[in-house]
Write a protein that holds these residues in place. Structure first.
Motif, PDB file in Angstrom:
ATOM      1  N   HIS A  19     -14.599   5.134   6.429  1.00 53.99           N
ATOM      2  CA  HIS A  19     -13.178   5.332   6.685  1.00 53.99           C
ATOM      3  C   HIS A  19     -12.875   5.867   8.070  1.00 53.99           C
ATOM      4  CE1 HIS A  19     -14.888   9.050   5.058  1.00 53.99           C
ATOM      5  NE2 HIS A  19     -14.003   9.689   5.789  1.00 53.99           N
ATOM      6  N   GLU A  62       0.817  -1.214   0.000  1.00 47.20           N
ATOM      7  CA  GLU A  62       0.000   0.000   0.000  1.00 47.20           C
ATOM      8  C   GLU A  62       0.853   1.267   0.000  1.00 47.20           C
ATOM      9  OE1 GLU A  62       0.155  -1.735   4.211  1.00 47.20           O
ATOM     10  OE2 GLU A  62      -0.190  -2.442   2.152  1.00 47.20           O
ATOM     11  N   HIS A  80      -8.703   6.714   0.576  1.00 44.40           N
ATOM     12  CA  HIS A  80      -8.040   5.445   0.871  1.00 44.40           C
ATOM     13  C   HIS A  80      -6.520   5.565   0.845  1.00 44.40           C
ATOM     14  CE1 HIS A  80      -7.953   5.413  -3.558  1.00 44.40           C
ATOM     15  NE2 HIS A  80      -6.932   4.583  -3.451  1.00 44.40           N
ATOM     16  N   GLN A  81      -5.995   6.710   0.381  1.00 43.57           N
ATOM     17  CA  GLN A  81      -4.547   6.900   0.334  1.00 43.57           C
ATOM     18  C   GLN A  81      -4.014   7.649   1.547  1.00 43.57           C
ATOM     19  OE1 GLN A  81      -4.389   9.052  -3.374  1.00 43.57           O
ATOM     20  NE2 GLN A  81      -4.022   7.194  -4.591  1.00 43.57           N
ATOM     21  N   GLU A  86     -18.774  -0.017   7.970  1.00 42.22           N
ATOM     22  CA  GLU A  86     -17.646   0.090   8.889  1.00 42.22           C
ATOM     23  C   GLU A  86     -18.013  -0.246  10.330  1.00 42.22           C
ATOM     24  OE1 GLU A  86     -15.966   4.040   9.227  1.00 42.22           O
ATOM     25  OE2 GLU A  86     -17.873   4.982   8.790  1.00 42.22           O
ATOM     26  N   SER A  99     -17.673   7.475   1.481  1.00 41.97           N
ATOM     27  CA  SER A  99     -16.860   6.409   0.903  1.00 41.97           C
ATOM     28  C   SER A  99     -17.649   5.115   0.978  1.00 41.97           C
ATOM     29  CB  SER A  99     -15.522   6.266   1.633  1.00 41.97           C
ATOM     30  OG  SER A  99     -15.724   6.039   3.016  1.00 41.97           O
TER      31      SER A  99
END
Length: 482
Positions: A172, A113, A135-136, A208, A168
């Motif tokens: 997250h 990643e 996501h980064q 989540e 998202s």
């Protein structure tokens, strides 16, 4: 960790690094010389965009490279190779400064990643800017932390704090909270925790929720500022979490004992006892709490308070959005005139008070002035009044009961006002104001809001979206010794 290759020390710098350094030096000097103490003929000549373009070309083409980074990852047999310039890397990262001090080729090992973002990371070191997606954020923060690029680390952390409300597919915020705990970022940790508490209903219905850790779940369950429809909604979500995660019995029992059963109506408690497989499996661990909840609903609050301590979290309501606990109020054009409304709530959470209602009057004033700013007559000019600007005032919200009753004995009312804001296309709670039990208003209500601006983050389509919650709190009777 970096593994070093057997290369010779680099004795001299090639023209690429020297040119980059001269360009940077020229930019700094030009910026310094632009300040001519107010000289009207002074001007700033800014070629920073050209400089950034040249630096990007240095990285892209490898012109004048004097160092090589080989990034290996388990996701690929072939390393990624970056022809870089020691000076530029060293300026941004003390880790690279140390690694490249005596060798020109360094092999780095990165998880898949972070390896996927290494090119973006190196580009930041050259250009001072980077674009990232939700996501980064974590892998970019990991790279910034590992190589001690503190500006990037702070920037990514701020990005995470300001994008908690972004949509998202998998969610997250929970993942960011767990990451903040691992790296010890207390500010990000608290921001995530507050967002989850104030928008719990949205989280309970998302993917989540299943990734919430035991530690995070217990932290949430002990809070009284959770915003959700009812305690039953919370129990249902906890039951689903326990069914999926199947934790050990002590953990499951600790979680179940954090539910505030007195806040659930007796008819719903009976249904849970008859239908909940989780409750049946751990009945012995919570039997005392269920029995106490039924006693709470059966007796009058004054009588119950003679025998039980009601000054504890079990008998304190959370921020419930159900109609019996408060009301929504949408104020259009809130910067214009004073507004008022009224609504009713149940006297208390006990079933003994189920048929008793309290009427509340609410006054909103967009330009209330504190005493220090109110107009007064001047001694110098008869009849003159000190001018006061409209913007000197601040919004004020006053909530008072429209009645008094003997039923209020042993009960105080905590008030909470939630302000809904639109972020990333969603309406969420970002601001909450709590009133002291002895006060009819919150001293800091919208103190930083600018309701004059249509673009204010406190407004949705030029309207103020409030949800007022009344939390009745019972108190134990205190016997005075003579």
């Amino acid at each position: 960790m970096a593994r070093l290759t057997g290369t010779r020390p680099v004795a001299t710098r090639r023209w690429g690094c020297a040119a980059a350094f001269l360009l940077l030096l020229f930019t700094v000097q030009a910026a310094q010389k632009a300040d001519f103490s107010g000289d009207s003929t002074a001007a700033t000549i800014n070629h920073s965009l050209t400089l950034l373009q040249r630096l990007q070309e240095l990285l892209q083409n490898g012109n004048g490279s004097d160092s090589v980074l080989r990034v290996r990852s388990a996701a690929s047999d072939e390393p990624k190779v970056f022809h870089t310039h020691q000076l530029l890397l060293s300026l941004q990262s003390e880790v690279f400064e140390s690694l490249l001090r005596n060798q020109s080729v360094v092999t780095l090992y990165e998880p898949p990643e972070t390896a996927a973002l290494f090119e973006k990371f190196i580009r930041y070191l050259y250009c001072g800017g980077v674009s990232i997606l939700l996501h980064q954020a974590i892998p970019m923060h990991q790279l910034a932390s590992k190589y001690r690029v503190w500006g990037l680390q702070r920037g990514v952390a701020e990005y995470m704090r300001t994008h908690l409300a972004s949509e998202s597919s998998q969610g997250h915020v929970v993942g960011w909270y767990h990451y903040a705990v691992r790296v010890g970022d207390a500010a990000l940790q608290e921001s995530c925790l507050q967002f989850l508490a104030w928008n719990l209903s949205a989280v309970l219905g998302s993917a989540e929720w299943g990734s919430v850790s035991v530690e995070l779940l217990l932290l949430l369950l002990e809070r009284s500022d959770l915003v959700l429809h009812s305690e039953l909604e919370l129990y249902t979500a906890v039951e689903g979490w326990l069914s999926r995660r199947q934790p050990e019995a002590p953990v499951a029992e600790r979680v179940l004992r954090a539910i505030r059963y007195p806040m659930i109506a007796p008819s719903q408690l009976f249904r849970l006892q008859a239908q909940s497989a989780v409750l049946a499996r751990h009945r012995a661990a919570v039997q005392d709490l269920l029995f106490q909840a039924f006693q709470f609903h059966a007796a009058s609050p004054l009588h119950f308070a003679k025998y039980f301590d009601v000054n504890c979290s079990m008998f304190l309501p959370r921020n419930y959005l159900a109609p019996s606990w408060g009301s929504q109020w949408v104020i259009t054009n809130p910067a214009r005139d004073d507004r008022s409304t009224s609504f009713q709530t149940q006297l208390g959470p006990s079933s003994h008070d189920a048929g008793k209602r309290v009427t509340w009057n609410v006054l909103f004033s967009p330009r209330w002035l504190p005493v220090s700013l109110r107009p007064v007559y001047s001694d110098s000019v008869a009849g003159a009044i000190q001018p006061v600007r409209i913007e000197d005032g601040r919004p004020r919200l006053v909530i008072t009961p429209a009645m008094s009753s003997p039923d209020f004995a042993g009960v105080t009312f905590q008030k909470t006002v939630l302000v809904g804001v639109r972020q990333q296309g969603r309406v969420l709670v970002k601001h909450a104001y709590s009133f002291h039990q002895s006060s009819d208003e919150a001293a800091d209500f919208l103190v930083h809001a600018d309701l004059q601006k249509r673009t204010s983050e406190y407004l949705i389509d030029n309207s103020l979206h409030l949800h007022i919650i009344i939390k009745p709190v019972y108190h134990s009777l205190i016997k005075v010794k003579k």
